[in-house]
Scaffold this motif. Structure first.
Motif, mmCIF file in Angstrom:
data_model
loop_
_atom_site.group_PDB
_atom_site.id
_atom_site.type_symbol
_atom_site.label_atom_id
_atom_site.label_comp_id
_atom_site.label_asym_id
_atom_site.label_seq_id
_atom_site.Cartn_x
_atom_site.Cartn_y
_atom_site.Cartn_z
ATOM 1 N N TYR A 12 0.805 -1.227 0.000
ATOM 2 C CA TYR A 12 0.000 0.000 0.000
ATOM 3 C C TYR A 12 0.845 1.287 0.000
ATOM 4 C CZ TYR A 12 -4.460 2.420 0.863
ATOM 5 O OH TYR A 12 -5.588 3.196 0.752
ATOM 6 N N ARG A 16 1.140 4.024 -3.059
ATOM 7 C CA ARG A 16 0.722 5.405 -2.822
ATOM 8 C C ARG A 16 1.770 6.388 -3.341
ATOM 9 N NH1 ARG A 16 0.418 5.399 2.449
ATOM 10 N NH2 ARG A 16 -1.811 5.382 2.868
ATOM 11 N N ASP A 27 -4.602 13.473 -1.784
ATOM 12 C CA ASP A 27 -5.975 12.989 -1.620
ATOM 13 C C ASP A 27 -6.460 12.204 -2.828
ATOM 14 O OD1 ASP A 27 -6.158 14.096 0.931
ATOM 15 O OD2 ASP A 27 -6.810 16.038 0.149
ATOM 16 N N GLU A 30 -4.912 8.857 -2.706
ATOM 17 C CA GLU A 30 -5.546 7.997 -1.705
ATOM 18 C C GLU A 30 -6.868 7.445 -2.233
ATOM 19 O OE1 GLU A 30 -5.441 5.827 1.578
ATOM 20 O OE2 GLU A 30 -3.901 7.327 1.156
ATOM 21 N N GLN A 34 -7.502 3.482 -2.658
ATOM 22 C CA GLN A 34 -8.567 2.784 -1.950
ATOM 23 C C GLN A 34 -9.422 1.959 -2.897
ATOM 24 O OE1 GLN A 34 -10.763 5.601 0.437
ATOM 25 N NE2 GLN A 34 -9.055 5.990 1.817
ATOM 26 N N THR A 130 1.874 8.308 5.245
ATOM 27 C CA THR A 130 1.933 8.009 3.814
ATOM 28 C C THR A 130 2.976 6.957 3.452
ATOM 29 O OG1 THR A 130 3.473 9.832 3.424
ATOM 30 C CG2 THR A 130 1.142 10.319 3.210
#
Length: 409
Positions: A12, A16, A27, A30, A34, A130
């Motif tokens: 993850y 990212r 954002d 993210e 997701q 992060t």
């Protein structure tokens, strides 16, 4: 945790980092990630975890964002973004190549999070969120603030990066000193949160230790001529070599002197000692190198009785010159006690006893109690162990202190 969940958790933060580069926004990255993670749970459970999980997430998140933008009726306004996301020149078609590029993106993200324009607590919090993948609640506990307050801090940090147009890059050589120290400090904080978790039922969170070491390896490859980078990597390797011996089968704490050293990892010790020797030859000693040298002295011996505690005390004295801290003095006191006797160690401890941070630090009281016990002062030791117990939050450490107090009744 299943293999699928573990693979997703590990991949993850790396995914990212690349999505932040592609989308230029925390954002949006993210959101894309997701969605990719949700699809991964379905796809991987049916077809197995792919060879390059982070690359799979990046590709899926990127494609999701392309589709999302195309569905909007203002496509013309986003033509440039679509072109960037869709372009073949800057996006490897082979997942193995993409996976290799992701580490470069992770390095860029670390330096972005540690930009000097952000306050130090913002640097640390943003990197923990992060890069290390800690939750807002976990970071809030580390800073002793609520999850809501920490969420606001993270939002402010991300907003400042966006509004000030902070570049997503590893800084130029002349900018490096102001940034590299912060990066090293954050990576070591990640390692320490794993090595000795402040909260929860487990003494260690080894996934965080391994992630910090992986980040340390990336930095060491990128900055081969920076001895403190290699020093930090050596320190983490040497400390991590003891992980298996630090708890027993029940998960209880096993102090350093009582650890079965046959359980220490010889491969990690050899690698760590080799790095220490190479860095110290450069004659540019720094705090991480000295701490690594201390850990290397511990790794040289097969039993506590053979440990060169006098050398460790000297190294802690050198460390105090580079990085004066009551915690370092506390560690020197223990080394002095081992080499000169408990009374000598107690004398050193008393030089920092009145400092407020030591009064609220359970390790200080536990160390004090242990030396008092060795000095045949059981009642004072019992009181000090009780003080340590009242301050300790980790349940495994509390159980250890309770057992020590029980033996003194």
């Amino acid at each position: 945790m299943s293999n699928l969940e573990l693979a997703l958790k590990t991949a993850y933060p790396r995914a990212r980092a690349t999505l932040v580069r592609l989308l230029g926004n925390f954002d949006k990255a993210e959101d894309a990630l997701q969605e990719a993670a949700a699809r991964a749970m379905v796809h991987w459970s049916k077809h197995g975890v792919p060879d390059y999980p982070a690359a799979w997430l990046v590709r899926t998140g990127r494609n999701y964002m392309i589709d999302a933008i195309r569905r909007v009726n203002v496509e013309a306004r986003h033509a440039e973004t679509i072109a960037i996301l869709s372009g073949h020149d800057n996006f490897p078609s082979d997942d193995s190549l993409l996976s290799a590029a992701i580490d470069d993106d992770l390095l860029r993200l670390i330096f972005t999070c540690c930009h000097p324009i952000l306050p130090q607590e913002g640097q640390v919090a943003l990197t923990l969120k992060t890069v290390a993948g800690l939750t807002v609640e976990e970071i809030g506990r580390a800073f002793l603030v609520s999850a809501g307050a920490m969420e606001k801090r993270l939002t402010r940090a991300k907003t400042k990066i966006r509004d000030r147009h902070i570049p997503y890059e590893v800084p130029a050589q002349k900018q490096l000193p102001a940034r590299l120290d912060a990066v090293l400090a954050v990576i070591y904080l990640i390692f320490n949160e794993g090595y000795k978790a402040l909260h929860g039922p487990d003494l260690m969170r080894l996934g965080l230790c391994r992630e910090a070491i992986r980040l340390g390896r990336i930095l060491a490859r990128a900055f081969r001529r920076e001895p403190e980078v290699s020093g930090l990597l050596a320190l983490m390797l040497l400390q991590h070599s003891r992980a298996t011996a630090r708890t027993n089968d029940a998960g209880d704490v096993v102090p350093l002197d009582e650890q079965d050293r046959s359980l220490w990892n010889p491969t990690l010790i050899a690698e760590g000692r080799s790095l220490v020797e190479k860095t110290l030859r450069r004659k540019q000693p720094g705090p991480y190198q000295i701490q690594a040298a201390i850990a290397a002295v511990h790794g040289e011996t097969t039993s506590p009785a053979k440990t060169d505690w006098a050398q460790i005390a000297v190294l802690y004295r050198q460390l105090e010159h580079h990085q004066a801290s009551p915690v370092i003095t506390l560690n020197r006191a223990v080394a002095v006690a081992r080499s000169e006797g408990p009374a000598a160690g107690i004398v050193v401890l008393r030089t920092i006893e009145a400092q407020p941070e030591m009064q609220g630090y359970h390790h200080f009281h536990a160390a004090y109690a242990a030396l008092l016990l060795e000095d045949r002062r059981p009642e004072e030791a019992k009181s000090a162990f009780g003080k340590a117990l009242s301050l300790a939050e980790n349940s495994r450490e509390r159980a250890y202190l309770e057992r020590k107090i029980e033996t003194l009744k």
